[in-house]
Design a protein around this motif. Structure first.
Motif, short mmCIF file in Angstrom:
data_model
loop_
_atom_site.label_atom_id
_atom_site.label_comp_id
_atom_site.label_asym_id
_atom_site.label_seq_id
_atom_site.Cartn_x
_atom_site.Cartn_y
_atom_site.Cartn_z
N ARG A 93 -6.80 -1.93 2.48
CA ARG A 93 -7.69 -0.81 2.86
C ARG A 93 -8.87 -1.25 3.72
N PHE A 102 -0.05 -0.07 1.53
CA PHE A 102 -0.69 -0.03 0.21
C PHE A 102 -0.79 1.43 -0.21
N ARG A 103 -1.06 1.67 -1.48
CA ARG A 103 -1.17 3.04 -1.99
C ARG A 103 -2.55 3.59 -1.61
N SER A 137 -5.82 5.98 -1.16
CA SER A 137 -6.55 7.04 -1.86
C SER A 137 -6.91 8.11 -0.83
N LEU A 182 4.23 6.08 5.10
CA LEU A 182 4.05 5.45 3.80
C LEU A 182 5.41 5.10 3.20
N LYS A 187 8.33 5.05 0.44
CA LYS A 187 8.80 6.15 -0.42
C LYS A 187 8.06 6.21 -1.74
N SER A 188 7.84 5.07 -2.35
CA SER A 188 7.20 5.04 -3.67
C SER A 188 5.76 5.55 -3.63
N TYR A 189 5.11 5.48 -2.47
CA TYR A 189 3.73 5.95 -2.35
C TYR A 189 3.63 7.41 -1.95
N THR A 245 2.56 10.00 -4.55
CA THR A 245 1.19 9.96 -5.07
C THR A 245 0.18 10.60 -4.12
N VAL A 246 0.63 11.08 -2.98
CA VAL A 246 -0.28 11.73 -2.03
C VAL A 246 -0.57 13.14 -2.52
N GLU A 306 7.72 9.37 5.52
CA GLU A 306 8.18 8.36 4.57
C GLU A 306 8.95 7.30 5.34
N ASP A 366 9.70 2.63 5.80
CA ASP A 366 9.31 1.24 5.65
C ASP A 366 9.43 0.53 6.98
#
Length: 135
Positions: A9, A26-27, A29, A48, A50-52, A55-56, A73, A75
């Motif tokens: 970040r 990174f995930r 905020s 981002l 897929k795994s993140y 969380t958006v 989405e 990579d």
């Protein structure tokens, strides 16, 4: 076409203000997304993993829509940040997309075929497809 890869970040505030495509490894905020939009006012796409994506928050998704920023989405397969801070989409992939479009193939078929061959996410192929049409 180059995608700027941001792995921590703290890098957000050191980005070039002209960046248009950014992959956050990174995930993020809500504060990170706001900072990215503020630092890079010309940004068009935030990608981002897929795994993140799950969380958006909905509020950030709506904010990005209002700013006309696509949240995709995907990579950056095989990219090593220690060697280069950009992931480059080869011109051959972009040419393939253009050629398939000129042949009159449907967008879904182009996205599926190119993503399978190039390891790009179908949504990124769709972005390139639409970007190259208007460019």
């Amino acid at each position: 076409m180059r995608i700027r890869v941001v792995s921590i970040r703290e890098e957000i505030f050191t980005l070039n203000p002209n960046e248009r495509l950014v992959h956050l490894a990174f995930r993020p905020s809500n504060k990170d997304i706001f900072g990215l939009i503020e630092t890079c006012p010309k940004i068009e796409v935030i990608q981002l993993p897929k795994s993140y994506m799950a969380t958006v928050s909905k509020s950030i998704e709506m904010f990005l829509q209002m700013q006309r920023v696509q949240l995709l989405e995907g990579d950056v397969w095989g990219h090593r940040k220690d060697i280069n801070e950009y992931f480059t989409i080869s011109s051959s992939v972009i040419e393939k997309i253009k050629n398939m479009k000129m042949e009159g193939r449907p967008a879904e078929e182009i996205e599926k075929k190119v993503s399978r061959e190039s390891k790009l996410n179908p949504s990124m192929v769709g972005y390139i497809l639409n970007k190259e049409i208007t460019a």
